[in-house]
Scaffold this active site. Structure first.
Site, PDB file in Angstrom:
ATOM      1  CB  SER A  18      -0.892   0.004   1.240  1.00 25.65           C
ATOM      2  OG  SER A  18      -1.499   1.265   1.443  1.00 25.65           O
TER       3      SER A  18
ATOM      4  CE1 TYR B 270      -3.577  -2.262   5.095  1.00 26.46           C
ATOM      5  CE2 TYR B 270      -3.041   0.059   4.808  1.00 26.46           C
ATOM      6  CZ  TYR B 270      -3.392  -1.167   4.275  1.00 26.46           C
ATOM      7  OH  TYR B 270      -3.546  -1.293   2.920  1.00 26.46           O
TER       8      TYR B 270
END
Length: 260
Positions: free
Chosen positions: A137, A150
């Site tokens: 990401s 995350y």
């Protein structure tokens, strides 16, 4: 017949990647938690003239990687692509989110790709040409308050991918790490983000098909890292130039201010 395995393949980017690989001539093995959704994707793939098998499994559960590896071995000896796509985020302050939920996320985002890659690498190395695609990401390129673990888990995935890629230089296996930005998937709902934050993300979101096509093309081209979207590329590049404290304040301004 060359075969690809995709985790988290029931919807979103994983589904789009499965269809993209099928169009490129790969038979596809699909793994995710929802049997009904997997069967729908498998049906779409078969309509493209490729074979598709699926395994419904909680990939965050104990021994999931071993189960997947054993299932793959029973399906094919010609695994040529491994796409580690399964993963999700949790939005909130670290100390306020349940630790068990955060550990479950880390298991799926970090440990599963490592375990599955380790289990399947001997099979991949037997192919004339094989690929590993890890989905990270753009959050990996800086600390992101309220998405702290995350972002950290995706940073791990980039580092793992690059290290493994170097170790495998000169072999038949190429490793690529794909780092999408905002994408029109159910990520925000799964992460627990409110509608205001989702609306912000939607302004710059790409579609799963766009991300998948870009990522698969980058993988087949042998790229080390791939960031789809001009804005995402610029953002990731700037984080290397701007002091970390500034990027953290910017990220907090986007995500933290929406917490109630």
């Amino acid at each position: 017949m060359k075969t690809a395995l995709i985790t988290g393949a029931s919807r979103g980017i994983g589904r789009a990647m499965a269809l993209d690989l099928a169009r490129r001539g790969y038979d596809v093995l699909l793994v995710a938690r929802s049997a009904s959704q997997l069967e729908q994707v498998a049906t779409e793939i078969r309509a493209l003239g490729r074979q598709a098998q699926h395994l419904a499994l909680d990939l965050a559960g104990p021994g999931a990687a071993r189960q997947v590896a054993a299932w793959v071995a029973a399906q094919t000896t010609e695994l040529a692509v491994l796409v580690n796509n399964a993963g999700y985020g949790l939005w909130g302050r670290f100390e306020e989110l349940p630790l068990t939920e955060q550990q479950n996320m880390l298991q799926l985002n970090m440990h599963l790709p490592v375990e599955l890659t380790h289990a399947l690498l001997p099979t991949l190395r037997c192919q004339p040409k094989a690929y590993i695609l890890n989905v990270a990401s753009t959050a990996a390129y800086q600390a992101v308050p309220t998405l702290t673990l995350y972002a950290a888990s995706k940073a791990f995935l980039i580092s793992f991918s690059r290290g493994l890629r170097y170790e495998l230089r000169g072999t038949s296996v190429s490793v690529t790490c794909l780092s999408p930005g905002a994408t029109t998937t159910d990520f925000a709902d799964r992460a627990g983000m409110n509608s205001e934050l989702q609306a912000v993300a939607n302004k710059v979101s790409m579609t799963p098909a766009q991300v998948a096509e870009f990522g698969i093309a980058a993988m087949l081209s042998g790229e080390a890292e791939a960031i789809p979207g001009a804005l995402n590329k610029v953002s990731a590049a700037l984080t290397a130039l701007v002091p970390k404290g500034i990027t953290e304040r910017i990220a907090a301004g986007i995500y933290e201010k929406h917490l109630k």
